[in-house]
Design a protein around this motif. Structure first.
Motif, mmCIF file in Angstrom:
data_model
loop_
_atom_site.group_PDB
_atom_site.id
_atom_site.type_symbol
_atom_site.label_atom_id
_atom_site.label_comp_id
_atom_site.label_asym_id
_atom_site.label_seq_id
_atom_site.Cartn_x
_atom_site.Cartn_y
_atom_site.Cartn_z
ATOM 1 N N GLU A 212 0.857 -1.180 0.000
ATOM 2 C CA GLU A 212 0.000 0.000 0.000
ATOM 3 C C GLU A 212 0.899 1.237 0.000
ATOM 4 O OE1 GLU A 212 -3.453 2.187 2.726
ATOM 5 O OE2 GLU A 212 -2.378 0.421 3.488
ATOM 6 N N LEU A 213 0.645 2.158 -0.901
ATOM 7 C CA LEU A 213 1.436 3.371 -0.988
ATOM 8 C C LEU A 213 0.762 4.468 -0.162
ATOM 9 C CD1 LEU A 213 2.328 3.247 -4.782
ATOM 10 C CD2 LEU A 213 3.668 2.450 -2.841
ATOM 11 N N VAL A 214 1.543 5.089 0.705
ATOM 12 C CA VAL A 214 0.998 6.036 1.674
ATOM 13 C C VAL A 214 1.904 7.260 1.789
ATOM 14 C CG1 VAL A 214 -0.173 4.253 3.029
ATOM 15 C CG2 VAL A 214 2.188 4.873 3.584
ATOM 16 N N THR A 215 1.407 8.303 2.441
ATOM 17 C CA THR A 215 2.235 9.458 2.756
ATOM 18 C C THR A 215 3.091 9.163 3.981
ATOM 19 O OG1 THR A 215 0.591 10.429 4.240
ATOM 20 C CG2 THR A 215 0.448 11.020 1.882
ATOM 21 N N VAL A 216 4.043 10.031 4.248
ATOM 22 C CA VAL A 216 4.869 9.874 5.460
ATOM 23 C C VAL A 216 3.993 9.929 6.705
ATOM 24 C CG1 VAL A 216 6.613 11.024 6.889
ATOM 25 C CG2 VAL A 216 7.022 10.691 4.431
ATOM 26 N N THR A 217 3.039 10.837 6.726
ATOM 27 C CA THR A 217 2.150 10.934 7.884
ATOM 28 C C THR A 217 1.400 9.626 8.114
ATOM 29 O OG1 THR A 217 1.877 13.322 7.650
ATOM 30 C CG2 THR A 217 0.141 12.135 8.829
ATOM 31 N N GLN A 218 0.878 9.036 7.059
ATOM 32 C CA GLN A 218 0.158 7.782 7.174
ATOM 33 C C GLN A 218 1.088 6.650 7.603
ATOM 34 O OE1 GLN A 218 -1.318 7.859 3.158
ATOM 35 N NE2 GLN A 218 -3.360 8.556 3.767
#
Length: 222
Positions: A212-218
């Motif tokens: 799953e590709l996510v942001t740094v925050t996620q």
């Protein structure tokens, strides 16, 4: 910063991050016409077409050059923005060929970029990346009052001055793991000419492997 580790039941996650460098030398090349643009719109178009969340780290000088683009990126829910110093100088001696920010100027340099981002992005994060990944205890001490959180990486994408997209794709896919933070570049031009071409195969392969590709925050939220 250590790589995030998740439990075995979690779907594996990876954060794709993109640095937007702009140095005094790069700006001179831009203004002289030797480089058409240091905004890789094709890369952003590809990320949007594939619905890829990403975290961008912008230098203050880049934001000065592209304020409208910065606002546009900030308004896109796929993306989150952090800072990458003002003009991409190193925060230790001998940081590649980046030059060095004097100790007494470190805090002002970073605060300058933070203020610029806050003016352009109502949702600005306090994520921050050191140019070249170069830092030491002195740099961390000097930047503490800025209230930023340094974000590291464990997978350099090797897209800087690459001669084709294939080595970039191989570099990322050979080293990525659960919790990885991948760094690529979004300024394009003569410094990172093949990033847009590489990102599609990277994203497709990661998703095919179940990431799953996510942001740094996620990613850091667990």
């Amino acid at each position: 910063m250590p790589v995030v580790q998740h439990g075995p039941r979690d779907k594996p996650r990876v954060a794709l991050t993109f640095d937007a460098d702009l140095t005094a030398l790069m700006r001179r090349r831009l203004l002289s016409g030797k480089v058409h643009s240091y905004y890789n719109k094709a890369l952003i178009d590809e990320l949007r077409a594939m619905h890829v969340p990403a975290t961008m780290f912008l230098t203050g000088m880049w934001m000065e050059q592209y304020p409208d683009v910065t606002r546009e990126l900030a308004a896109d829910p796929l993306f989150e923005l952090g800072t990458h110093t003002y003009d991409h100088r190193g925060f230790t001696k001998h940081c590649y060929t980046l030059g060095t920010v004097p100790r007494e100027d470190m805090l002002a340099d970073v605060r300058r970029a933070v203020v610029q981002l806050d003016q352009l992005d109502p949702h600005a994060t306090r994520w921050f990346r050191f140019p070249g990944g170069c830092y030491d205890g002195t740099a961390l001490h000097e930047l503490a009052p800025a209230g930023v959180t340094a974000v590291g990486l464990d997978v350099p994408g090797a897209d800087g001055f690459a001669k084709s997209s294939a080595p970039i794709v191989k570099q990322v896919l050979s080293n990525v793991r659960n919790g990885s933070i991948v760094v690529l570049h979004m300024h394009g031009g003569d410094n990172a000419p093949y990033t847009a071409e590489a990102v599609g195969p990277i994203v497709k392969a990661l998703r095919a492997c179940g990431y799953e590709l996510v942001t740094v925050t996620q990613l850091l939220a667990g």
